[in-house]
Design an enzyme around this catalytic site. Structure first.
Site, PDB file in Angstrom:
ATOM      1  N   CYS A   1     -85.544 131.156 -65.138  1.00  0.00           N
ATOM      2  CA  CYS A   1     -85.087 131.537 -66.480  1.00  0.00           C
ATOM      3  C   CYS A   1     -86.289 131.590 -67.419  1.00  0.00           C
ATOM      4  O   CYS A   1     -87.077 132.530 -67.354  1.00  0.00           O
ATOM      5  CB  CYS A   1     -84.002 130.603 -66.984  1.00  0.00           C
ATOM      6  SG  CYS A   1     -84.316 128.857 -66.672  1.00  0.00           S
ATOM      7  N   SER A   2     -86.447 130.617 -68.289  1.00  0.00           N
ATOM      8  CA  SER A   2     -87.519 130.730 -69.278  1.00  0.00           C
ATOM      9  C   SER A   2     -88.053 129.362 -69.684  1.00  0.00           C
ATOM     10  O   SER A   2     -88.453 129.166 -70.820  1.00  0.00           O
ATOM     11  CB  SER A   2     -87.011 131.470 -70.517  1.00  0.00           C
ATOM     12  OG  SER A   2     -85.896 130.772 -71.046  1.00  0.00           O
ATOM     13  N   CYS A   3     -88.039 128.377 -68.782  1.00  0.00           N
ATOM     14  CA  CYS A   3     -88.507 127.031 -69.115  1.00  0.00           C
ATOM     15  C   CYS A   3     -89.961 127.101 -69.585  1.00  0.00           C
ATOM     16  O   CYS A   3     -90.788 127.797 -69.000  1.00  0.00           O
ATOM     17  CB  CYS A   3     -88.381 126.121 -67.899  1.00  0.00           C
ATOM     18  SG  CYS A   3     -86.656 125.954 -67.374  1.00  0.00           S
TER      19      CYS A   3
ATOM     20  N   CYS B   1     -91.507 130.669 -65.233  1.00  0.00           N
ATOM     21  CA  CYS B   1     -90.237 130.080 -64.812  1.00  0.00           C
ATOM     22  C   CYS B   1     -89.502 131.200 -64.117  1.00  0.00           C
ATOM     23  O   CYS B   1     -89.007 132.114 -64.765  1.00  0.00           O
ATOM     24  CB  CYS B   1     -89.426 129.548 -65.993  1.00  0.00           C
ATOM     25  SG  CYS B   1     -87.803 128.972 -65.432  1.00  0.00           S
TER      26      CYS B   1
HETATM   27 FE    FE Z   1     -86.303 128.158 -66.990  1.00  0.00          FE
END
Ligand code: FE
Length: 200
Positions: free
Chosen positions: A98-100, A95
């Protein structure tokens, strides 16, 4: 950070905004119920059952989340896509924003997945990033990097290791690592399982 989180938690509980029992359920969920062991079951079934594999590649959301599938659903798993790794094509997931991450099948993301160096470098230099993970692919293998979005979450279907003909789904599941489902690693081969104290 620990102390700040605890201070915030105490404050929210004292003011009655948060029920401590609800927090316990959440923590228990992500510590015990939800994690890469769920994804490993999905991958093992896809290896063992060609019909399931076809369903997973066709409609991962249903194959993973429906009752006929595994019933693994919930936040961050609403729209799933399975990516099949082959000798010709290696898929990796990131991602960049961000951090999906697909929580219902993989749990919470590892720290490196959220780090800026991984997120930026995997796009520019996927082979180099794989090297950092100790993974070397043949020159002719194409690498495709998939950028998760707020809605779409990816699960890599790693290649089934050689020497596992006739293995049961339960045996196969033990070969599936978290990183192999992100694309930063391979599934274990049977010899590695033996090294780890396995008995398969
Ligand atoms: Fe994300």
């Amino acid at each position: 950070m620990d102390i700040r989180v605890r201070a915030l938690e105490t404050l929210l509980i004292d003011k009655g905004f948060v029920d401590p029992a609800a927090l316990d359920v959440l923590i228990d969920t992500y510590e015990h119920r939800v994690g890469p062991h769920n994804g490993a079951q999905v991958i093992a079934r896809a290896w063992a059952d060609p019909d399931y594999r076809a369903w997973l590649l066709e409609d991962a959301t249903a194959a993973i989340g429906s009752e006929e599938g595994f019933g693994y659903r919930g936040r961050q798993g609403e729209h799933m896509v399975a990516l099949e790794n082959t000798p010709k094509l290696h898929n990796m997931v990131v991602c960049t924003l961000c951090s999906c991450y697909p929580w219902p099948v993989l749990g919470l993301p590892p720290v490196w997945y959220k780090s800026a160096p991984y997120r930026s470098r995997v796009v520019m230099d996927p082979r180099g990033v794989l090297g950092d993970f100790g993974v070397t692919l043949p020159e002719q293998t194409e690498i495709r990097v998939w950028d998760s979005t707020a809605e779409m979450r990816y699960l890599v279907l790693p290649m089934r290791p050689d020497g596992t003909e006739g293995w049961s789904q339960e045996q196969l599941a033990r070969l599936v690592t978290r990183d192999s489902m992100i694309g930063t690693g391979f599934a274990l081969d049977p010899a590695q399982l033996a090294d780890a104290g396995g008995d398969a």
